[in-house]
Motif scaffolding. Structure first.
Motif, mmCIF file in Angstrom:
data_model
loop_
_atom_site.group_PDB
_atom_site.id
_atom_site.type_symbol
_atom_site.label_atom_id
_atom_site.label_comp_id
_atom_site.label_asym_id
_atom_site.label_seq_id
_atom_site.Cartn_x
_atom_site.Cartn_y
_atom_site.Cartn_z
ATOM 1 N N UNK A 160 0.851 -1.189 0.000
ATOM 2 C CA UNK A 160 0.000 0.000 0.000
ATOM 3 C C UNK A 160 0.886 1.237 0.000
ATOM 4 N N UNK A 161 0.674 2.102 -0.975
ATOM 5 C CA UNK A 161 1.444 3.337 -1.026
ATOM 6 C C UNK A 161 0.606 4.484 -0.462
ATOM 7 N N UNK A 162 1.224 5.257 0.435
ATOM 8 C CA UNK A 162 0.647 6.494 0.957
ATOM 9 C C UNK A 162 1.546 7.598 0.409
ATOM 10 N N UNK A 163 1.096 8.171 -0.668
ATOM 11 C CA UNK A 163 1.959 8.972 -1.530
ATOM 12 C C UNK A 163 1.698 10.451 -1.290
ATOM 13 N N UNK A 164 2.186 10.966 -0.163
ATOM 14 C CA UNK A 164 1.852 12.325 0.242
ATOM 15 C C UNK A 164 3.005 12.938 1.024
ATOM 16 N N UNK A 165 3.174 14.245 0.851
ATOM 17 C CA UNK A 165 4.181 14.945 1.642
ATOM 18 C C UNK A 165 3.908 14.753 3.132
ATOM 19 N N UNK A 166 4.970 14.735 3.925
ATOM 20 C CA UNK A 166 4.874 14.342 5.334
ATOM 21 C C UNK A 166 3.899 15.201 6.125
ATOM 22 N N UNK A 167 3.733 16.503 5.767
ATOM 23 C CA UNK A 167 2.861 17.345 6.573
ATOM 24 C C UNK A 167 1.382 17.042 6.346
ATOM 25 N N UNK A 168 1.056 16.184 5.354
ATOM 26 C CA UNK A 168 -0.333 15.761 5.156
ATOM 27 C C UNK A 168 -0.678 14.501 5.953
ATOM 28 N N UNK A 169 0.333 13.830 6.489
ATOM 29 C CA UNK A 169 0.099 12.552 7.181
ATOM 30 C C UNK A 169 -0.343 12.850 8.612
ATOM 31 N N UNK A 193 5.459 4.818 2.532
ATOM 32 C CA UNK A 193 5.142 6.246 2.640
ATOM 33 C C UNK A 193 6.131 7.030 1.788
ATOM 34 N N UNK A 194 5.649 7.562 0.682
ATOM 35 C CA UNK A 194 6.475 8.434 -0.161
ATOM 36 C C UNK A 194 6.226 9.856 0.326
ATOM 37 N N UNK A 195 6.935 10.209 1.388
ATOM 38 C CA UNK A 195 6.603 11.410 2.151
ATOM 39 C C UNK A 195 7.510 12.598 1.856
ATOM 40 N N UNK A 196 8.508 12.421 1.000
ATOM 41 C CA UNK A 196 9.377 13.535 0.631
ATOM 42 C C UNK A 196 10.063 14.189 1.823
ATOM 43 N N UNK A 197 10.451 13.396 2.802
ATOM 44 C CA UNK A 197 11.009 13.960 4.029
ATOM 45 C C UNK A 197 12.460 14.391 3.842
ATOM 46 N N UNK A 198 12.875 15.333 4.687
ATOM 47 C CA UNK A 198 14.300 15.561 4.901
ATOM 48 C C UNK A 198 14.671 14.827 6.192
ATOM 49 N N UNK A 203 6.880 -1.196 7.485
ATOM 50 C CA UNK A 203 6.755 0.187 7.005
ATOM 51 C C UNK A 203 8.079 0.720 6.468
ATOM 52 N N UNK A 204 7.992 1.427 5.335
ATOM 53 C CA UNK A 204 9.133 2.153 4.779
ATOM 54 C C UNK A 204 8.725 3.598 4.567
ATOM 55 N N UNK A 205 9.572 4.530 4.994
ATOM 56 C CA UNK A 205 9.322 5.958 4.798
ATOM 57 C C UNK A 205 10.435 6.504 3.916
ATOM 58 N N UNK A 206 10.060 7.074 2.792
ATOM 59 C CA UNK A 206 11.048 7.526 1.811
ATOM 60 C C UNK A 206 11.221 9.042 1.849
ATOM 61 N N UNK A 207 12.471 9.464 1.694
ATOM 62 C CA UNK A 207 12.761 10.874 1.492
ATOM 63 C C UNK A 207 12.472 11.240 0.039
ATOM 64 N N UNK A 208 12.707 12.502 -0.313
ATOM 65 C CA UNK A 208 12.448 12.953 -1.674
ATOM 66 C C UNK A 208 13.282 12.155 -2.668
#
Length: 306
Positions: free
Chosen positions: A100-109, A132-137, A155-160
């Motif tokens: 399952x992909x949650x494809x949103x910038x981190x501030x929307x989560x 989580x494709x969250x574009x984090x730094x 769970x995997x959380x991806x940066x930009x």
């Protein structure tokens, strides 16, 4: 001040501080905006918001008066970077592990969204991998990871990421969940181009409603356009637990001409926007002092000046 414009049109207020400052000034007799950032300016200096008619179900909280355009007046730009290859048969068909992909910038989560994901995992008949494709730094990843990892399992959380690498991760997933109350928009369309069935939650602001607009435009089943958290959970579980349904939806999405729906909407490009600008220039005083909040396309003819 040098140009002395009759009308100023902001394509977005909210994504850049300078635009927020400028929106507090009266620089032209008529000032309006489109919803590149999908929220009100909350400025008395902005007279109108311009949106297409299909967005009219989520305008109640806008501070400004609303001018509607014919559907098809606006279109999006197709990604310039190469998109990943389509995956017609995801790995879950062999492994049984649902991605399952949650494809949103981190501030929307939001916390409520994470809690909803946790309930979906708890009720699922299948094992789930969360991406989580969250574009984090580094700092936002450090803030976000403990909360998500304490609520969800694999769970995997991806940066930009570069666009092709980002789209490759989406292509390998089985479904997408959009966050709430601030939905996806661009990321929704990224998933459509790769055939990923998507669940969204409707709301009474455009930031919550845009994914529903695009879901309907793409022809996704109505049950994926939910109106409550419980419905959202049930819709996700229907997709997770039904391999044949997911495969059929993926095939339907891939067989849909997304370019025509989102990027090549040329039937009315420019024409209605030009007409609207002329009309509001001629009728601004009467529209401004009217009690009417939303002006539809057909309602323009109710005023005498074309």
């Amino acid at each position: 001040e040098q140009y002395e414009p009759n009308i100023i049109l902001f394509s977005s207020i909210g994504m850049h501080p300078q635009n927020i400052f400028l929106a507090q000034l009266r620089l032209a007799p008529i000032q309006m905006m489109t919803l590149g950032h999908p929220a009100s300016s909350f400025s008395d200096m902005i007279d109108y918001v311009i949106v297409e008619e299909e967005a009219s179900g989520a305008l109640s909280r806008l501070h400004e008066k609303v001018l509607l355009l014919e559907n098809g007046t606006f279109s999006m730009s197709r990604p310039l970077d190469p998109i990943a290859s389509i995956v017609e048969n995801p790995a879950s068909q062999e492994t049984g592990l649902i991605k399952i992909v949650c494809n949103s910038m981190f501030h929307k989560i939001t916390a409520k969204f994470i809690e909803t994901c946790s309930k979906i995992e708890e009720k699922s008949e299948k094992d789930i991998e969360w991406i989580f494709l969250a574009g984090t730094d580094a700092l936002s990843h450090r803030a976000m990871a403990p909360t998500i990892e304490s609520k969800l399992g694999n769970t995997t959380i991806k940066s930009k990421l570069p666009y092709q690498e980002y789209s490759k991760l989406i292509a390998g997933c089985d479904l997408q969940l959009t966050p709430f109350p601030f939905g996806n928009t661009n990321s929704f369309i990224d998933a459509m181009m790769l055939g990923i069935p998507t669940v969204c939650l409707d709301g009474d602001e455009l930031m919550s409603h845009s994914d529903v607009i695009y879901s309907r435009r793409a022809g996704l089943p109505e049950f994926l356009q939910t109106s409550s958290v419980n419905d959202y959970i049930e819709a996700a579980l229907r997709l997770i637990n039904n391999d044949l349904m997911r495969a059929a939806l993926r095939k339907d999405i891939l067989n849909t001409n997304m370019d025509e729906l989102f990027f090549d909407r040329n039937c009315k490009i420019g024409n209605d926007l030009s007409h609207l600008m002329t009309w509001i220039y001629n009728n601004h005083d009467r529209v401004k002092h009217s009690d009417k909040k939303v002006w539809g396309v057909s309602e323009r003819d109710t005023l005498g000046v074309p």
